[in-house]
Write a protein that holds these residues in place. Structure first.
Motif: not given
Ligand code: GLN
Length: 280
Positions: A97-100, A239-240, A247-250, A273-275
């Protein structure tokens, strides 16, 4: 009994209860019982343990052997650059989650003043870490759990940022307040049928409310995106965090709600992990 003997005994108990990280966990729990850091403990293994310290340590070991995560036993978890107070009403902050946090920081320059919303804030670890790095920005954190909000407020106080953050106990459905430059969220995204196959540490101890993404895993992701498209300013960033294979559905949900996909960021195990997206 000296520190070494206590460690050997603790390690043995955890190992026989199939706790994978039995050595490290024993060391961390003993160090905490002694109020020492781990390196100090390991340099003084011949010291004798006091009666009350021994009681605390074996009480910790008994909790850990039943799969209670170390972070809940200690009551805190390190995340980004701080220790966060946690308890069973919030998810334990994950390194992934630090990536967010990193991605949010990429979108806000050092001295910029931005209004940031964190949906499902939990311990407040994401938004507080961001505000610590962006001293002119303001944060809002909402959570459906009152206990989570109390904890997040406490973390803000400890880190001296209460004046730049508002934490509010609210369901996303009832939240219509404000317009934000940036929205960040780590929503519950585990598919209902996958919850029973999670590690015991997770499924028996972490809050279902923070994990459960409904039958298809997307029920909360969908809610967050739909509501964000109302709460976000034009050209604002959303940022999610998402789970394995989401990934694709989101991306499709984002596009349907007027967002442009900027990038996908992988976690430390190579999973998307993050979009990062922008409201058009
Ligand atoms: N990353 C967490 C896990 O794997 C799930 C977090 C979430 O649902 N947001 O347990």
């Amino acid at each position: 009994m000296n520190y070494q003997e206590a460690l050997t005994k603790g390690t043995k108990i955890l190992k026989s209860n199939k706790i994978k990280s039995f050595i490290l966990d024993s060391e961390i729990l003993l160090a905490s019982s002694l109020k020492l850091d781990r390196s100090r403990l390991l340099l003084n293994l011949n010291n004798n343990i006091k009666k009350n310290q021994k009681e605390i340590f074996f009480n910790f070991i008994n909790r850990r052997k039943k799969n209670e995560p170390v972070a809940y036993i200690l009551g805190f978890k390190e995340f980004w650059k701080n220790n966060f107070k946690i308890n069973k009403s919030v998810l334990i902050p994950r390194p992934d989650t630090e990536i967010l946090v990193d991605q949010v920081l990429k979108e806000i320059k050092k001295n910029e003043t931005k209004q940031i919303l964190d949906i499902g804030t939990g311990s407040g670890c994401i938004i507080l870490s961001v505000l610590n790095e962006r001293k002119n920005s303001f944060g809002y954190g909402i959570d459906i759990s009152k206990k989570a909000i109390n904890l997040a407020k406490n973390n803000a106080k400890i880190q001296h940022i209460s004046n730049r953050i508002k934490f509010l106990h609210s369901n996303i459905d009832n939240y219509y307040f404000g317009k934000y430059d940036l929205i960040v969220s780590n929503p519950p995204y585990i598919k209902l049928s996958d919850i029973s196959v999670l590690d015991k540490d997770i499924k028996f101890f972490e809050p279902n409310l923070a994990l459960n993404g409904g039958v298809d895993g997307f029920s909360k992701i969908r809610k967050v995106i739909k509501k964000s498209s109302i709460l976000i300013k034009k050209k604002g960033k959303l940022i999610l965090e998402i789970g394995f294979n989401q990934e694709i559905n989101t991306k499709n949900i984002l596009k349907k709600n007027g967002f442009y996909i900027n990038r996908i960021v992988k976690d430390f195990s190579g999973i998307n992990r993050c979009i990062v997206s922008t409201k058009l």
